[in-house]
Design a protein around this motif. Structure first.
Motif, PDB file in Angstrom:
ATOM      1  N   UNK A 186       0.867  -1.182   0.000  1.00  0.00           N
ATOM      2  CA  UNK A 186       0.000   0.000   0.000  1.00  0.00           C
ATOM      3  C   UNK A 186       0.903   1.232   0.000  1.00  0.00           C
ATOM      4  N   UNK A 187       0.735   2.096  -0.976  1.00  0.00           N
ATOM      5  CA  UNK A 187       1.579   3.285  -1.108  1.00  0.00           C
ATOM      6  C   UNK A 187       0.864   4.473  -0.480  1.00  0.00           C
ATOM      7  N   UNK A 188       1.551   5.142   0.425  1.00  0.00           N
ATOM      8  CA  UNK A 188       0.993   6.307   1.113  1.00  0.00           C
ATOM      9  C   UNK A 188       1.825   7.545   0.813  1.00  0.00           C
ATOM     10  N   UNK A 189       1.144   8.691   0.797  1.00  0.00           N
ATOM     11  CA  UNK A 189       1.848   9.957   0.628  1.00  0.00           C
ATOM     12  C   UNK A 189       1.667  10.594  -0.724  1.00  0.00           C
ATOM     13  N   UNK A 190       0.809  10.007  -1.562  1.00  0.00           N
ATOM     14  CA  UNK A 190       0.567  10.607  -2.869  1.00  0.00           C
ATOM     15  C   UNK A 190       0.641   9.595  -3.992  1.00  0.00           C
ATOM     16  N   UNK A 191       0.595  10.102  -5.196  1.00  0.00           N
ATOM     17  CA  UNK A 191       0.592   9.281  -6.407  1.00  0.00           C
ATOM     18  C   UNK A 191       1.956   8.642  -6.643  1.00  0.00           C
ATOM     19  N   UNK A 192       1.952   7.377  -7.036  1.00  0.00           N
ATOM     20  CA  UNK A 192       3.202   6.688  -7.366  1.00  0.00           C
ATOM     21  C   UNK A 192       3.869   7.340  -8.574  1.00  0.00           C
ATOM     22  N   UNK A 193       3.084   7.670  -9.581  1.00  0.00           N
ATOM     23  CA  UNK A 193       3.651   8.316 -10.777  1.00  0.00           C
ATOM     24  C   UNK A 193       4.292   9.646 -10.416  1.00  0.00           C
ATOM     25  N   UNK A 194       3.618  10.438  -9.594  1.00  0.00           N
ATOM     26  CA  UNK A 194       4.190  11.720  -9.167  1.00  0.00           C
ATOM     27  C   UNK A 194       5.481  11.508  -8.382  1.00  0.00           C
ATOM     28  N   UNK A 195       5.505  10.456  -7.553  1.00  0.00           N
ATOM     29  CA  UNK A 195       6.703  10.169  -6.758  1.00  0.00           C
ATOM     30  C   UNK A 195       7.878   9.794  -7.658  1.00  0.00           C
ATOM     31  N   UNK A 196       7.618   8.985  -8.669  1.00  0.00           N
ATOM     32  CA  UNK A 196       8.682   8.593  -9.598  1.00  0.00           C
ATOM     33  C   UNK A 196       9.250   9.816 -10.303  1.00  0.00           C
ATOM     34  N   UNK A 197       8.363  10.664 -10.809  1.00  0.00           N
ATOM     35  CA  UNK A 197       8.831  11.858 -11.510  1.00  0.00           C
ATOM     36  C   UNK A 197       9.538  12.835 -10.588  1.00  0.00           C
TER      37      UNK A 197
END
Length: 280
Positions: free
Chosen positions: A83-94
């Motif tokens: 479960x990913x917390x703290x926002x969008x995974x795509x946004x985190x990658x970028x």
């Protein structure tokens, strides 16, 4: 269910962007050293020695191996129990890519539109390939891709009747046409099967496979060995100046395909074949 926060993903991708643009992986270092020892052309050996010196300078002085620090290609396998917390995974990658390229003082080469070509000034967006897998980890590969070699890549939509000989000729055609433009000695990734887009993805992913490990499929392993030998007989050589080491490795991946098709993609990479891998 395991929780992974986006700030952890951001920091890892930032570090991986910097790592991949400054250091070769161990397998690439080994095949490069073997190429230096085996090159038969005096000029080719001289070029390889110069490239090896450049690699050492990059490592010790923390200077990018190449001024083209590439467009960030990300392969990410997300465990279905994460479960990913703290926002969008795509946004985190970028965001990780943005910080890596800004904080690492890497060249920003991405334009926001392919025609109007305004630089995004932070090398985003990345090209992201997602895969949902079993488990509770996130497997990340960051592969900055320079466009000297990327521009030399090809897709061939062969007929089934062309068979394996047609595949061999397609690979040799792509490498022969690339010549010196792909900064040889190159690494050749090949995708066979699937569809138009799937074979291209297979070829790109093949470049991230350990170059010391052959395919587990017997005929594909034989094909890798045969094609590396044939490519090195083309005489293109290091820097395109002639020699016996035109390629350091060739990795081939296959996938089921349609009865009416035989798609083949050849994704060529320069002599550094940059990538970094981590599991969170």
């Amino acid at each position: 269910m395991r929780v992974i926060r986006t700030d952890v993903i951001i920091e890892n991708i930032k570090e991986m962007c910097i790592e991949a643009t400054h250091f070769l992986t161990e397998d690439m270092n080994q095949v490069f050293e073997e190429a230096v020892a085996a090159e038969e052309s005096p000029l080719g050996k001289q070029v390889l020695n110069q490239l090896q010196e450049n690699l050492q300078i990059a490592k010790t002085d923390m200077i990018p191996i190449c001024q083209d620090t590439g467009m960030a290609v990300i392969f990410i396998k997300v465990g279905q129990d994460v479960h990913i917390e703290g926002g969008s995974l795509t946004d985190a990658i970028n965001e990780g890519v943005r910080r890596g390229y800004i904080d690492g003082l890497l060249r920003k080469s991405v334009v926001s539109d392919p025609i109007y070509r305004e630089n995004t000034k932070d090398n985003t967006p990345a090209v992201i390939h997602y895969e949902i897998v079993d488990g509770d980890t996130i497997d990340i590969t960051v592969a900055p891709k320079g466009f000297g070699s990327e521009n030399m890549s090809r897709v061939f939509m062969l007929k089934p009747a062309d068979g394996i000989e047609g595949v061999k000729e397609a690979i040799l055609t792509a490498v022969r046409d690339a010549g010196p433009n792909a900064c040889p000695p190159m690494v050749v990734g090949v995708g066979i099967g699937g569809t138009f887009e799937k074979c291209a993805l297979l070829a790109k992913k093949a470049l991230t496979r350990n170059v010391l490990e052959h395919s587990s499929v017997p005929y594909v392993k034989d094909l890798e060995q045969e094609m590396l030998e044939k490519i090195n007989c083309l005489g293109i050589g290091p820097g395109g100046l002639g020699g016996t080491k035109t390629a350091l490795a060739i990795n081939i991946e296959t996938y089921p395909t349609h009865i009416a098709g035989l798609p083949v993609a050849v994704n060529i990479c320069c002599h550094v074949n940059r990538h970094a891998h981590r599991i969170i």
